[in-house]
Design an enzyme around this catalytic site. Sequence first.
Site, PDB file in Angstrom:
ATOM      1  N   LYS A 106      -3.879  -2.698  12.665  1.00 14.89           N
ATOM      2  CA  LYS A 106      -4.792  -3.458  11.803  1.00 14.89           C
ATOM      3  C   LYS A 106      -6.199  -3.293  12.331  1.00 14.89           C
ATOM      4  O   LYS A 106      -6.393  -3.070  13.535  1.00 14.89           O
ATOM      5  CB  LYS A 106      -4.411  -4.941  11.829  1.00 14.89           C
ATOM      6  N   GLY A 218      -5.069 -18.862  -3.461  1.00 11.91           N
ATOM      7  CA  GLY A 218      -5.814 -17.609  -3.482  1.00 11.91           C
ATOM      8  C   GLY A 218      -5.881 -17.057  -4.890  1.00 11.91           C
ATOM      9  O   GLY A 218      -5.016 -17.349  -5.739  1.00 11.91           O
ATOM     10  N   GLY A 220      -7.275 -13.582  -5.142  1.00 12.04           N
ATOM     11  CA  GLY A 220      -7.722 -12.218  -4.867  1.00 12.04           C
ATOM     12  C   GLY A 220      -6.712 -11.226  -5.402  1.00 12.04           C
ATOM     13  O   GLY A 220      -5.909 -11.529  -6.291  1.00 12.04           O
ATOM     14  N   ASN A 221      -6.730 -10.040  -4.834  1.00 14.09           N
ATOM     15  CA  ASN A 221      -5.888  -8.955  -5.354  1.00 14.09           C
ATOM     16  C   ASN A 221      -4.400  -9.311  -5.354  1.00 14.09           C
ATOM     17  O   ASN A 221      -3.688  -9.073  -6.340  1.00 14.09           O
ATOM     18  CB  ASN A 221      -6.150  -7.693  -4.521  1.00 14.09           C
TER      19      ASN A 221
HETATM   20  N1  GLU Z   1      -3.303  -4.597   4.096  1.00 12.63           N
HETATM   21  C1  GLU Z   1      -2.010  -4.552   3.500  1.00 12.63           C
HETATM   22  C2  GLU Z   1      -1.011  -5.359   4.316  1.00 12.63           C
HETATM   23  O1  GLU Z   1      -1.350  -6.280   5.029  1.00 12.63           O
HETATM   24  C3  GLU Z   1      -1.562  -3.124   3.242  1.00 12.63           C
HETATM   25  C4  GLU Z   1      -1.509  -2.264   4.449  1.00 12.63           C
HETATM   26  C5  GLU Z   1      -1.326  -0.783   4.127  1.00 12.63           C
HETATM   27  O2  GLU Z   1      -1.186  -0.423   2.973  1.00 12.63           O
HETATM   28  O3  GLU Z   1      -1.341  -0.010   5.078  1.00 12.63           O
HETATM   29  O4  GLU Z   1       0.160  -5.148   4.204  1.00 12.63           O
END
Ligand code: GLU
Length: 427
Positions: A106, A218, A220-221
């Site tokens: 991350k 939320g 959002g997306n």
């Molecule tokens: N950010 C998204 C998650 O927390 C997607 C991560 C990704 O596609 O690598 O799962």
Amino acid sequence: MSRNVNPFEVAQAQFDKVAAILELDTPTRELLRTPQREYSFAIPVRMDDGKVRIFRGFRVQHNDARGPAKGGIRFHPHETLDTVRALAMWMTWKTAVVDIPLGGGKGGVICDPHHLSQREQEAICRGWVRQLARNVGPVQDVPAPDVMTSGQHMLWMLDEYEAIHGGHYPGFITGKPVGLGGSQGRTEATGYGVVFTIREALKLLDLRPENTRASVQGFGNVAQYAIRLYRQIGGTVVCVSSWDQGDQTSYSFRKSTGVDPDELVAITDRFGGIDKAKARDLGYEVLPGDAWLEQPVEILMPSAIENQVREDNVGKIHSAVRLIAEGANGPTTPAADAEIDKRGIFLVPDFLANAGGVTCSYFEQVQSNMNMYWVKDEVLGRLDATMTAAFHAVADVAKRRRLPMRDAAYVISISRVAQACHERGWV
Ligand code: GLU
């Protein structure tokens, strides 16, 4: 009080509990309860007013035994290294529970895109990549969108990466715009995935979607697409909450006849902030931030950020609630988790419920490698099959071993990652 719970300590406590159940050996525990690699760096940016501002950026690669590290990049004013560590660890369990050949990572930048121009955000994206150009990439670590980042941010990052390495590397990053290496369905994938797990959980609970109502934290997306698919399968959303940038607090928006995502999207900014005055004009009641949690509904979908259901507010959950599906990463603290379990509420844990995003990212990589793209129905069909299989594998372990769903999901993920580490000869 528990508003300040440290997400990394939460992630470690969840891990330790299941490591004990699995009787994992000490070196494996030591390896898996902390990240393999961490990067923390400065990103100098010349702002539109001509002055230079230094932003702080992070990337944490928690584990790459099963494949390149994988996970999003968040832009958030309250980002911390410990939050990124927790989120990276949850990514390792997420890719493992859906059994895709990727690890967990991350990234983040401490910044507030509400107050940054497009040009300044582009400079942050390019600066982030310049700091990490040799430590990330298609065979090392593959970023993606997350809180307050989008396909546009991914494209700027890809462009910088390709400029540095002198070639086209679409496998460096996922969540790219369709037509520029992106996959159909990626935008919808996380929210839709949440609802695929809800659909399956309702079968186990002997409830029909059309007889259920939901309340969502939320807008959002993740939340927007979860709401759309949940309505398509027959459910009614009666309340959503969103962050109000002006007041620096959140509000809940209730309409007992059912929230219409289209009319709300029309009055929502690109970060998911709903305009209060316009919502009132459309017949929504505007209530305090926590009101989403108190609604007499069968389903709750916390789909914003971490630490939202805590010891101090878990008691507000209405007795009608039968199912919680965590669209966000880490929305529930361990104390709240214990209470939810005690009350017999069925919980689909974050790294299972919201694994649709990374699953579709994996499909994006596969399509990029073939340089051949699938139609949307094919992407969503594969997504449904993967999420449904993962859900039932976890539900089976939960039943067989009499474990809460979160612990059962951990049993599967930790076993898979530990096995990869053992077979590679790491521990
Ligand atoms: N950010 C998204 C998650 O927390 C997607 C991560 C990704 O596609 O690598 O799962």
